[in-house]
Design an enzyme around this catalytic site. Structure first.
Site, PDB file in Angstrom:
ATOM      1  N   CYS A 113       0.821  -1.224   0.000  1.00 34.85           N
ATOM      2  CA  CYS A 113       0.000   0.000   0.000  1.00 34.85           C
ATOM      3  C   CYS A 113       0.849   1.265   0.000  1.00 34.85           C
ATOM      4  CB  CYS A 113      -0.926   0.004   1.211  1.00 34.85           C
ATOM      5  SG  CYS A 113      -1.991  -1.437   1.244  1.00 34.85           S
ATOM      6  N   HIS A 260      -3.855   6.953   1.147  1.00 35.07           N
ATOM      7  CA  HIS A 260      -4.073   5.635   0.550  1.00 35.07           C
ATOM      8  C   HIS A 260      -5.476   5.193   0.934  1.00 35.07           C
ATOM      9  CE1 HIS A 260      -4.151   1.455  -0.163  1.00 35.07           C
ATOM     10  NE2 HIS A 260      -4.019   1.124   1.118  1.00 35.07           N
ATOM     11  N   ASN A 290     -10.090  -0.911  -2.020  1.00 33.22           N
ATOM     12  CA  ASN A 290      -8.665  -0.658  -1.752  1.00 33.22           C
ATOM     13  C   ASN A 290      -7.851  -1.253  -2.905  1.00 33.22           C
ATOM     14  OD1 ASN A 290      -5.992  -0.913  -0.884  1.00 33.22           O
ATOM     15  ND2 ASN A 290      -6.545  -1.342   1.233  1.00 33.22           N
TER      16      ASN A 290
HETATM   17  N1  COA Z   1     -19.224  -9.548   6.027  1.00 36.43           N
HETATM   18  C1  COA Z   1     -19.922  -9.800   7.132  1.00 36.43           C
HETATM   19  N2  COA Z   1     -19.335 -10.064   8.317  1.00 36.43           N
HETATM   20  C2  COA Z   1     -18.008 -10.072   8.374  1.00 36.43           C
HETATM   21  C3  COA Z   1     -17.219  -9.818   7.240  1.00 36.43           C
HETATM   22  C4  COA Z   1     -17.874  -9.541   6.027  1.00 36.43           C
HETATM   23  N3  COA Z   1     -17.219  -9.270   4.898  1.00 36.43           N
HETATM   24  N4  COA Z   1     -15.924  -9.865   7.600  1.00 36.43           N
HETATM   25  C5  COA Z   1     -15.891 -10.159   8.901  1.00 36.43           C
HETATM   26  N5  COA Z   1     -17.146 -10.278   9.376  1.00 36.43           N
HETATM   27  C6  COA Z   1     -17.586 -10.580  10.742  1.00 36.43           C
HETATM   28  C7  COA Z   1     -16.532 -11.286  11.535  1.00 36.43           C
HETATM   29  O1  COA Z   1     -16.588 -12.681  11.313  1.00 36.43           O
HETATM   30  C8  COA Z   1     -16.923 -10.921  12.946  1.00 36.43           C
HETATM   31  O2  COA Z   1     -17.982 -11.755  13.342  1.00 36.43           O
HETATM   32  P1  COA Z   1     -18.109 -12.280  14.879  1.00 36.43           P
HETATM   33  O3  COA Z   1     -18.226 -11.031  15.691  1.00 36.43           O
HETATM   34  O4  COA Z   1     -19.322 -13.132  14.828  1.00 36.43           O
HETATM   35  O5  COA Z   1     -16.836 -13.013  15.125  1.00 36.43           O
HETATM   36  C9  COA Z   1     -17.477  -9.506  12.817  1.00 36.43           C
HETATM   37  O6  COA Z   1     -17.808  -9.350  11.433  1.00 36.43           O
HETATM   38  C10 COA Z   1     -16.500  -8.441  13.218  1.00 36.43           C
HETATM   39  O7  COA Z   1     -15.259  -8.739  12.625  1.00 36.43           O
HETATM   40  P2  COA Z   1     -14.002  -7.850  12.857  1.00 36.43           P
HETATM   41  O8  COA Z   1     -12.878  -8.399  12.047  1.00 36.43           O
HETATM   42  O9  COA Z   1     -13.766  -7.694  14.326  1.00 36.43           O
HETATM   43  O10 COA Z   1     -14.547  -6.469  12.282  1.00 36.43           O
HETATM   44  P3  COA Z   1     -13.880  -5.070  12.249  1.00 36.43           P
HETATM   45  O11 COA Z   1     -14.791  -4.111  12.855  1.00 36.43           O
HETATM   46  O12 COA Z   1     -12.465  -5.086  12.711  1.00 36.43           O
HETATM   47  O13 COA Z   1     -13.881  -4.792  10.694  1.00 36.43           O
HETATM   48  C11 COA Z   1     -12.298  -4.693   8.933  1.00 36.43           C
HETATM   49  C12 COA Z   1     -13.115  -5.595   9.843  1.00 36.43           C
HETATM   50  C13 COA Z   1     -11.400  -5.575   8.087  1.00 36.43           C
HETATM   51  C14 COA Z   1     -13.256  -3.922   8.052  1.00 36.43           C
HETATM   52  C15 COA Z   1     -11.493  -3.722   9.806  1.00 36.43           C
HETATM   53  O14 COA Z   1     -10.763  -4.414  10.774  1.00 36.43           O
HETATM   54  C16 COA Z   1     -10.539  -2.909   9.002  1.00 36.43           C
HETATM   55  O15 COA Z   1     -10.935  -2.139   8.155  1.00 36.43           O
HETATM   56  N6  COA Z   1      -9.237  -3.030   9.264  1.00 36.43           N
HETATM   57  C17 COA Z   1      -8.228  -2.325   8.506  1.00 36.43           C
HETATM   58  C18 COA Z   1      -8.079  -3.030   7.232  1.00 36.43           C
HETATM   59  C19 COA Z   1      -7.305  -2.260   6.257  1.00 36.43           C
HETATM   60  O16 COA Z   1      -7.412  -1.067   6.166  1.00 36.43           O
HETATM   61  N7  COA Z   1      -6.530  -2.983   5.504  1.00 36.43           N
HETATM   62  C20 COA Z   1      -5.770  -2.432   4.487  1.00 36.43           C
HETATM   63  C21 COA Z   1      -4.616  -1.737   5.044  1.00 36.43           C
HETATM   64  S1  COA Z   1      -3.685  -1.183   3.781  1.00 36.43           S
END
Ligand code: COA
Length: 333
Positions: A113, A260, A290
Site C-alpha cells: 500500500c 491511501h 482498496n
Molecule cells: N461480512 C460480514 N461479516 C463479516 C465480514 C464480512 N465481509 N468480515 C468479517 N465479518 C464478521 C466477523 O466474522 C466478525 O464476526 P463475529 O463477531 O461473529 O466473530 C465480525 O464481522 C466483526 O469482525 P471484525 O474483524 O472484528 O470487524 P472489524 O470491525 O475489525 O472490521 C475490517 C473488519 C477488516 C473492516 C477492519 O478491521 C478494518 O478495516 N481493518 C483495517 C483493514 C485495512 O485497512 N486494511 C488495508 C490496510 S492497507
C-alpha cells in the site's frame, strides 16, 4: 530544482462488482461492508483483457498524454505492485516494452500500500540529482484473481479491488513549487499481520500441490483487521504531522490530503484527529475499494480531473500498509 508531477492518468477495469454481487458468493451483506469500510463497489479485471502490466500501461499512456510527453521522453520507470503478472520478472520491464520506451531502467517496487509513495521518493532523488529528466511512476494491482471468495476469506476479499494509476514527474525551478519532502518508514516485526505467505521459497508450489489441502489458506492474503486498523490510524497521523512539521507548515495550509484508500473509516478518523475539513480529504474508496499501490495515483488523477488540484496547491499523499510500511510525499503543485 525540485521534482514535480507533470501529468496523471488512471485505468479502471470495466467490470463493476457491487457489494450485493459479493453477497451472492459469500456470507456478507451491503450494510456490513458500507458500515465497516465505506465501500459500495469495486472493479475487477476482465479475464483475458486486463493484467497488472496492461492496466499500468494504459494508466501510463494517459499520464504521458496529460503531460504532453511521449514514451521516448521517459528516463526511468518505477512500477509499484504486490500483484505482478509473473513471479519474476516484475512488470516494470513489461511496461517498458508495451510503451516502446528506450532501454531505460525499470525498477519494481515491493512496498504494497505504500508502494506509490516509496516510488515517488525514489523518483524525487533521481530528478533532483539530475540523473533523470522524466520519471514514470505507476501503481497497478490485480487482486481479484487471488482472493478467497468464500465466506472464509470475506474479511479481506470485500475490501480489495483492481485498477491502475500513473504519474509522470519532471523538474521545476519555479520558487515554492514541487516536491517539498518525502518520508518513508517500516516496521517488519508486523510483517505477517497483513501478508500473503505462500507460494514462497519457504513453501513452494509442489509442496502446496502435494498437500492438496482444501483448508490450506496460505496462498490467500491474510489480514489481522483490528490490528492493522489500530496501527494505521496512528501511523497515518504521525507521518502527515512529520511532513508538515519538517516543512514548517500546518494542516490549514493543506489543499488536499490524498490518503491511501485503505478504509473510509481510517480516512475519517485521520481527518478528525488532524482537524481537517471534509473538502481537504479526497476519498474514492466507495467506488473502487482498496487498490493498494494504485489507490493514491488513481485518486490523484481523479482529483486533478475534477479540478480539486490547482497550480500552487499543497497536496499531501500518505500511505500505510503491509510490512508494515508507511510514508508521505508533500508537493506544492
Ligand atoms: N461480512 C460480514 N461479516 C463479516 C465480514 C464480512 N465481509 N468480515 C468479517 N465479518 C464478521 C466477523 O466474522 C466478525 O464476526 P463475529 O463477531 O461473529 O466473530 C465480525 O464481522 C466483526 O469482525 P471484525 O474483524 O472484528 O470487524 P472489524 O470491525 O475489525 O472490521 C475490517 C473488519 C477488516 C473492516 C477492519 O478491521 C478494518 O478495516 N481493518 C483495517 C483493514 C485495512 O485497512 N486494511 C488495508 C490496510 S492497507
Amino acid at each position: 530544482m525540485k521534482s514535480i508531477i507533470l501529468g496523471t492518468g488512471r485505468y479502471l477495469p470495466s467490470n463493476v462488482v457491487t457489494n450485493h454481487e459479493l453477497a451472492q458468493r459469500m456470507d456478507t451483506n451491503h450494510d456490513w461492508i458500507v458500515e465497516r469500510t465505506g465501500i459500495h463497489e469495486r472493479r475487477y479485471a476482465v479475464p483475458g483483457v486486463d493484467t497488472t502490466a496492461s492496466m499500468g500501461t494504459e494508466a501510463a499512456k494517459r499520464a504521458l498524454d496529460a503531460a504532453g510527453l511521449t514514451p521516448q521522453d521517459v528516463d526511468l520507470i518505477l512500477f509499484a505492485t504486490l500483484s505482478p503478472d509473473y513471479y519474476f520478472p516484475g512488470p516494470g520491464v513489461q511496461l517498458q516494452h508495451n510503451l516502446g520506451c528506450r532501454t531505460i531502467g525499470a525498477i519494481d517496487i515491493r512496498n504494497q500500500c505504500s508502494g506509490f509513495v516509496y516510488a515517488l521518493s525514489i523518483a524525487d532523488q533521481y530528478l533532483r540529482n539530475g540523473a533523470a529528466n522524466h520519471v514514470l511512476v505507476v501503481g497497478s494491482e490485480l487482486h481479484s484473481a487471488g482472493l478467497d471468495m468464500s465466506t472464509r476469506g470475506r474479511n479481506v476479499s470485500v475490501i480489495f479491488g483492481d485498477g491502475a494509476g500513473a504519474v509522470v514527474l519532471g523538474r521545476t525551478d519555479e520558487p515554492g513549487r514541487g516536491m517539498l519532502s518525502t518520508h518513508l518508514h517500516s516496521q517488519g516485526e508486523h510483517a505477517e499481520e497483513l501478508a500473503l505467505l505462500g507460494p514462497s521459497t519457504r513453501d513452494w508450489i509442489p509442496e502446496i500441490f502435494q498437500r492438496n489441502d482444501p483448508e490450506d489458506v496460505s496462498y490467500f492474503p491474510r489480514m489481522n483487521g483490528n490490528f492493522v486498523f489500530k496501527h494505521a490510524v496512528v501511523r497515518f497521523a504521525e507521518v502527515i504531522e512529520e511532513a508538515l512539521t519538517s516543512n514548517q507548515l500546518s494542516t490549514s495550509d493543506l489543499r488536499l490530503l490524498i490518503p491511501h484508500q485503505a478504509n473510509l473509516r481510517i480516512a475519517q478518523f485521520i481527518q478528525q484527529k488532524l482537524g481537517l475539513r471534509e473538502d481537504q480529504v479526497y476519498n474514492n474508496i466507495m467506488r473502487y475499494g482498496n487498490t493498494t499501490a494504485a489507490s493514491i495515483p488513481i485518486a490523484l488523477s481523479e482529483a486533478f480531473d475534477e479540478g480539486r488540484i490547482q497550480k500552487g496547491d499543497l497536496i499531501m499523499m500518505a500511505a500505510f500498509g503491509s510490512g508494515f510500511t508507511w510514508g508521505s510525499a508533500l508537493m506544492r503543485w
